[in-house]
Design an enzyme around this catalytic site. Structure first.
Site, PDB file in Angstrom:
ATOM      1  N   SER A 185      14.925 -27.751  40.444  1.00  0.00           N
ATOM      2  CA  SER A 185      14.930 -28.830  39.458  1.00  0.00           C
ATOM      3  C   SER A 185      13.696 -28.874  38.562  1.00  0.00           C
ATOM      4  CB  SER A 185      15.128 -30.172  40.161  1.00  0.00           C
ATOM      5  OG  SER A 185      14.194 -30.307  41.194  1.00  0.00           O
ATOM      6  N   HIS A 214      22.203 -29.432  40.536  1.00  0.00           N
ATOM      7  CA  HIS A 214      22.051 -29.135  39.097  1.00  0.00           C
ATOM      8  C   HIS A 214      22.888 -27.944  38.647  1.00  0.00           C
ATOM      9  CE1 HIS A 214      18.731 -31.966  38.310  1.00  0.00           C
ATOM     10  NE2 HIS A 214      18.376 -31.698  39.555  1.00  0.00           N
ATOM     11  N   LYS A 247      24.903 -36.120  38.299  1.00  0.00           N
ATOM     12  CA  LYS A 247      24.302 -35.331  37.217  1.00  0.00           C
ATOM     13  C   LYS A 247      25.399 -34.950  36.209  1.00  0.00           C
ATOM     14  CE  LYS A 247      20.666 -34.234  40.454  1.00  0.00           C
ATOM     15  NZ  LYS A 247      19.860 -35.430  40.201  1.00  0.00           N
TER      16      LYS A 247
END
Ligand SMILES: Cc1ncc(COP(=O)(O)O)c(C=O)c1O
Length: 404
Positions: A185, A214, A247
């Site tokens: 990240s 992610h 996300k």
């Protein structure tokens, strides 16, 4: 109260402030979108995890509103008692289908998925956890609450993984749980999962666990958004794929996908799931919609994100910021290095004040000293004009702050 048992609260906050590490929370006065209102000012959002622009998407809102009308606003219980709605079941089935896995399991958040599942996978001193050096804090917390023995291998370093594995195998553990972030990240690079698989394959007691928080909605073959496991075509080989809806999928909720056996076990063993209420129906319905949008309704969405990532990154690389780190990014996370915490903070303030850009600083100790940065996160919904406004701002800033 007469005593001063809580004096430490003030003392510790003073220390945090003195070190310049206080989190001062900015206030969004409206939805998270490409243009947001932050404390009275309109800004272009460049640091949100909302990679596909789904958190304020009209179809997502419509699905959520409909679910409120049919199912109310709360679930009333944990899943295992009275809070298991048809929408939760549909959400899990939809995710399993999207990920091309047998089954899926949803927890309140990505954090609680890691915390709850890792501790049960390797609970005993007979077990070993082999964790990648730059893993997310929720993995670290999951590891901390087990009695398992631990070892750490160096960032994306397969020699280090192999050496640690050989050492651990000699101890003859019951299980070796290898855990890695899919996408890291801070730098936006990703784990070499194909190589990790190769190192692990010879060992019959190794479990591979990937946190693709992610990577979900960003990576995957042919812009599928199915994540890192799909990117390497490793479905059925990686045992546990963890993710989050908070996300790219635009809502909230942790996820585990894998075999039916794994998911049935998770439902019965994960304390952070068994002892925490299920999601509001609106979250479940919007999450299902997110997957429909990505897979069928707007199949170009992930491709658009990648066009924006490539455009922004290539222009930033031309400017003169630290190339080594920025170029290592293989995803929507684009680090822009200022190399000094004060400069990174000043840059963020100037971006907000003078250029109407919202991009927060990430400084030591979150990243190594000297690599203090602003972490830009691309979004499929950003227009070329918005990207250009952002790029012009970074170019002027670099000159103003004498980065180059
Ligand atoms: C790699 C990683 N894992 C897990 C999480 C936690 O996800 P959630 O926000 O759903 O709790 C995050 C979010 O910061 C993350 O970056």
């Amino acid at each position: 109260m007469a005593n001063d048992s809580t004096k430490f609260l003030k003392d510790e906050m003073q220390e945090i402030r003195k070190a310049g590490r206080e989190w001062v929370h900015r206030i969004l006065e409206g939805p998270s979108d490409t243009v947001c209102r932050v404390e009275g000012k309109e800004v272009i959002m460049l640091c949100s995890n909302n990679y596909l622009g789904l958190s304020n998407h009209p179809k997502m809102k419509e699905a959520a509103i409909k679910a409120i009308q049919t199912h109310g606003v709360g679930s009333g219980s944990v899943r295992a008692i009275a809070g298991n709605m048809d929408l939760h079941e549909q959400w899990e089935k939809r995710l399993a289908k999207f990920k091309e896995q047998e089954a899926a399991f949803i927890t309140s958040a990505g954090f609680t998925a890691n915390q709850g599942v890792i501790q049960q996978l390797a609970p005993s001193t007979e077990d070993v956890i082999l964790s990648e050096e730059l893993n997310h804090g929720s993995i670290i917390d999951g590891v901390r609450i087990t009695k398992a023995q631990r070892a750490v291998y160096k960032h994306c370093d397969m020699n280090s993984l192999e050496n640690e594995m050989k050492k651990l195998a000699k101890k003859n553990p019951r299980r070796i749980l290898v855990i890695t972030d899919g996408v890291f990240s801070m730098d936006g690079d990703h784990a070499p999962l194909d190589q990790i698989y190769k190192v692990c394959e010879p060992y019959s007691n190794v479990i591979i666990y990937v946190d693709d928080a992610h990577g979900d909605g960003v990576l995957g073959r042919n812009y599928s958004g199915k994540g890192l496991v799909d990117h390497y075509n490793l479905q059925g080989k990686v045992h546990i794929e963890m993710g989050t809806f908070s996300k790219a999928f635009g809502t909230m909720g942790g996820s585990i996908v894998g075999s039916t056996e794994l998911i049935t076990w998770c439902r019965n063993k994960t304390r952070s799931y068994l002892l925490s209420a299920s999601h509001p129906p609106a979250t479940a319905a919007a999450s299902i919609k997110a997957l429909d949008i990505i897979e069928y309704e707007e199949p170009d969405l992930v491709k658009r994100l990648w066009e924006n990532i490539k455009y922004f990154k290539s222009r930033i690389l031309d400017m003169g910021y630290n190339h080594e780190i920025t170029a290592a990014s293989t995803t929507a996370i684009i680090p822009i290095i200022f190399g000094d915490p004060k400069k990174a903070k000043e840059a963020s303030d100037l971006l907000y004040r003078d250029y109407g850009i919202f991009a927060l600083p990430i400084v030591f100790p979150m990243v190594p000293s000297g690599l203090d940065r602003i972490r830009v996160q691309a979004n499929a919904a950003l227009t070329k004009e918005q990207l250009d406004t952002g790029l012009r701002a970074f170019e002027e800033l670099g000159k103003r702050l004498k980065v180059f």
